[in-house]
Design an enzyme around this catalytic site. Structure first.
Site, mmCIF file in Angstrom:
data_model
loop_
_atom_site.group_PDB
_atom_site.id
_atom_site.type_symbol
_atom_site.label_atom_id
_atom_site.label_comp_id
_atom_site.label_asym_id
_atom_site.label_seq_id
_atom_site.Cartn_x
_atom_site.Cartn_y
_atom_site.Cartn_z
ATOM 1 N N LYS A 99 31.729 42.561 45.560
ATOM 2 C CA LYS A 99 32.652 41.831 44.690
ATOM 3 C C LYS A 99 31.893 40.782 43.883
ATOM 4 C CE LYS A 99 34.928 40.461 48.253
ATOM 5 N NZ LYS A 99 35.869 39.681 49.086
ATOM 6 N N ASP A 111 37.192 36.242 55.022
ATOM 7 C CA ASP A 111 37.015 34.797 55.132
ATOM 8 C C ASP A 111 37.872 34.087 54.085
ATOM 9 O OD1 ASP A 111 34.969 34.555 57.242
ATOM 10 O OD2 ASP A 111 33.747 35.712 55.847
ATOM 11 N N ASP A 168 40.616 40.238 51.403
ATOM 12 C CA ASP A 168 39.380 39.587 51.796
ATOM 13 C C ASP A 168 39.524 39.134 53.252
ATOM 14 O OD1 ASP A 168 36.818 38.496 51.401
ATOM 15 O OD2 ASP A 168 37.673 36.529 50.974
ATOM 16 N N ASP A 185 41.134 34.854 48.321
ATOM 17 C CA ASP A 185 41.183 33.399 48.219
ATOM 18 C C ASP A 185 40.292 32.864 47.102
ATOM 19 O OD1 ASP A 185 38.810 34.076 49.848
ATOM 20 O OD2 ASP A 185 38.576 31.899 49.967
#
Length: 254
Positions: free
Chosen positions: A173, A4, A2, A198
């Site tokens: 996602k 961010d 990912d 995250d």
């Protein structure tokens, strides 16, 4: 991985991210950066990451807009769509040969924008009522900003669903379809690939359902405590990608 919460946080690089990416490039390890954000093109995102001190090639960035365009090209080649979104999404659809129109489109495609228009949402509702198929780039209900959270694609999709009674098909996602399209984009196989994210509810479940091993980093949304709330677990939990520097060839070797 990912973007961010893994590599950057509100345009600030996460400590160790630059060294981690440098090691991947030095060892010629194929990688792709995934983002559910459909606002920017890969070229724009590369420039954004560059400004943060992170060097990610344009071809190593895979967005929900690209995944959506790839899906639509496979479903209905050379189709038509009414788009609520920004250049990342409209460019991806133009690149697959789609015509963007308000007149009897095959699809209404909802993406992210910082300036959702009531008029555009109303048009989308009427077109869906008229028979257009409803696609959304991702189900994220909110997105970050320096001033706090913002409503994102999932929230606006819920509004349209409430008005039409029609649920969208979400491509991004945690749909494993996005992960598989990203794997194909770099010629990788799930058995030899891992997902770093995250968020348990998007990144980790997406990797898990696509058959990848997973690493959760604690530099974004999910915490050590919140991991325990889910019925599935990542393969490994790390403080950040900085912990992977020097061990990218075998991240699970303790």
């Amino acid at each position: 991985m990912d973007m961010d919460g893994v590599l950057v946080h509100e345009d600030q690089p996460i400590p160790g991210a630059s060294d981690f990416l440098a090691e991947l490039r030095r060892t010629e390890t194929p990688f792709v950066v995934l983002t559910n954000n459909s606002i920017r093109t890969p070229r724009d995102l590369r420039a954004r990451l560059k400004q943060s001190g992170l060097d990610v090639p344009e071809e190593s960035i895979w967005t929900s807009a690209l995944a959506t365009a790839t899906f639509l090209a496979s479903q209905r080649p050379a189709g038509t769509a009414y788009v609520v979104g920004e250049s990342g999404l409209t460019t991806a659809l133009h690149d697959i040969g789609y015509v963007l129109t308000e007149k009897d489109p095959d699809y209404v495609v909802l993406g992210e924008t910082r300036t959702y228009s009531f008029e555009a949402i109303t048009t989308a509702i009427r077109l869906i009522e008229g028979g257009a198929r409803f696609i959304a780039t991702n189900p994220d209900a909110t997105g970050p900003s320096p001033d706090g959270i913002l409503p994102a694609t999932g929230s606006v999709a819920a509004l349209i669903t409430k008005a039409t009674g029609r649920d969208p098909y979400y491509v991004g996602k945690p749909n494993a379809l996005m992960m598989r399209s990203a794997l194909r984009a770099i010629g990788a196989h799930s058995e030899h690939t891992l997902m770093i994210g995250d968020r348990m509810d998007t990144d980790i479940v997406c990797g898990l359902e696509a058959g990848l091993q997973t690493i959760l980093v604690l530099t974004g949304i999910s915490t050590t405590a919140s991991v325990e709330l889910f019925p599935y677990r990542p393969t490994l939990v790390l403080e950040s990608v900085a912990a992977l520097v020097g061990r990218t060839s075998d991240p699970f070797d303790s």
